[in-house]
Design an enzyme around this catalytic site. Structure first.
Site, mmCIF file in Angstrom:
data_model
loop_
_atom_site.group_PDB
_atom_site.id
_atom_site.type_symbol
_atom_site.label_atom_id
_atom_site.label_comp_id
_atom_site.label_asym_id
_atom_site.label_seq_id
_atom_site.Cartn_x
_atom_site.Cartn_y
_atom_site.Cartn_z
ATOM 1 N N LYS A 53 35.287 6.849 20.897
ATOM 2 C CA LYS A 53 35.885 8.115 21.332
ATOM 3 C C LYS A 53 35.841 8.204 22.856
ATOM 4 C CE LYS A 53 34.811 10.591 17.133
ATOM 5 N NZ LYS A 53 33.767 11.247 16.355
ATOM 6 N N GLN A 97 28.934 15.142 16.639
ATOM 7 C CA GLN A 97 29.069 14.054 15.668
ATOM 8 C C GLN A 97 28.202 14.335 14.430
ATOM 9 O OE1 GLN A 97 31.121 11.206 16.020
ATOM 10 N NE2 GLN A 97 30.544 10.877 13.887
ATOM 11 N N ASP A 120 37.597 19.406 16.404
ATOM 12 C CA ASP A 120 37.422 18.794 15.081
ATOM 13 C C ASP A 120 37.985 19.693 13.979
ATOM 14 O OD1 ASP A 120 36.461 16.272 14.668
ATOM 15 O OD2 ASP A 120 34.336 16.824 14.793
#
Ligand code: NAP
Length: 295
Positions: A53, A97, A120
């Site tokens: 990422k 995460q 997200d």
């Protein structure tokens, strides 16, 4: 037309479009768009994702802020970091995460993220916006699947879709997106009776189960489109492993009209869509108009 839906190529194209918009944003806003990624602990798969990422964020001309915290970080410290990122004007998107260590309440941490920086799309506000058709942020993997489908077929209206899996991260948002595209949607899960018969009705099958090669070719209606979200590592002999999806590609590919391979199908889409969501967030946060139709 090639039966294989090439997610790798589509993701490359999407990243190039994001990079060009990011350069334009920097010129207009006088700063780069920024993505903050928080990693707690040393889960090896998460470390690989976070590294990728970071690399891809920089390659798109955006700023990457990585926060790596030890596994024993108290929940309160993590919440304080999220709050700091919420108010940091250089940060447009925040990604924590998952999974988080067991002593941390994941829902509480996700709920602490400013929904307008929740690239997200996991915050309940964004789940609600998706369910009610309001603009917000949509989870990256299912949005990537819909992008691949629309790129292939244009309109999906009226098609019968079966989504196998009902997780908050993939299955449920996938079903919402397909409803928004006017598909007739069935959501199957571990309690579904006669799954092969349910799958046989579908023009579009999305497998998001986490069971290696579970969906077989003889479950499919001939010509069906198969989107395989699964990423499963299985033994490949001599101590080696290989990646397979939730669909048995060998038996499904001859029956399907179109199918995503694993790897190289849905997988590469996730980070590309994350970058897409981040550049969209940057424009919204900076109050700069963006035509999102080409994204
Ligand atoms: P999850 O949270 O474990 O959910 C799995 C779903 O599958 C559940 O709804 C479960 O039903 C259902 N299921 C399990 N066994 C089943 C069976 N025998 N028959 C029918 N349904 C069954 O998994 P997830 O996070 O959604 O992920 C699914 C897969 O996608 C995994 O392989 C994961 O690695 C992959 N994934 C890939 C990406 C990517 O970037 N490409 C991103 C996220 C996830 P119940 O609800 O009844 O338990």
């Amino acid at each position: 037309m090639d039966k294989r839906i090439d997610g790798k190529a589509f993701a490359e194209g999407l990243r190039a479009r994001v990079a060009s918009i990011a350069a334009d944003f920097e010129g207009r806003a006088g700063r780069q768009a920024g993505l903050a990624v928080v990693l707690v602990g040393e889960d090896p798969a998460s470390q690989v994702y976070v590294r990728n990422k970071g690399k891809q964020t920089l390659a798109c001309g955006m700023a990457s802020f990585e926060h790596k915290l030890p596994a024993e970080t108290p929940e309160a410290d993590l919440l304080a970091l999220v709050e700091q990122l919420n108010v940091d004007p250089a940060v447009d998107g925040i990604l924590v995460q998952l999974p988080l260590p067991a002593h941390v309440n994941e829902s509480k941490v996700i709920a602490a993220i400013n929904p307008d920086k929740d690239v997200d799309g996991f915050h309940v506000v964004n789940a609600g916006r998706l369910a009610t058709g309001l603009p917000g942020f949509v989870p990256c993997t299912p949005l990537g699947c819909v992008m691949l489908l629309k790129d292939r077929f244009g309109s999906l209206a009226g098609l019968d879709a079966v989504v196998i899996g009902r997780s908050n991260i993939v299955g449920k948002p996938m079903a919402q997106l397909l409803i928004a595209e006017s598909c007739t949607v069935t959501v199957a899960h571990s309690r579904t009776r006669d799954l092969p018969e349910v799958v046989r009705r579908a023009d579009i099958v999305v497998a998001a189960v986490g069971r290696p090669e579970m969906v077989k070719g003889d479950w499919l209606k001939p010509g069906a489109t198969v989107i395989d979200v699964g990423i499963n590592r299985v033994p490949a002999g001599e101590g080696k492993t290989r990646l397979v999806g939730d669909v048995d590609f060998a038996s499904a590919a001859p029956v399907a009209g179109a199918i995503t391979p694993v790897p190289g199908g849905v997988g590469p889409m996730t980070i590309a869509v994350l970058l897409r969501n981040t550049i969209v967030a940057a424009h919204r946060n900076a109050g700069i108009a963006l035509d999102e139709s080409g994204l």
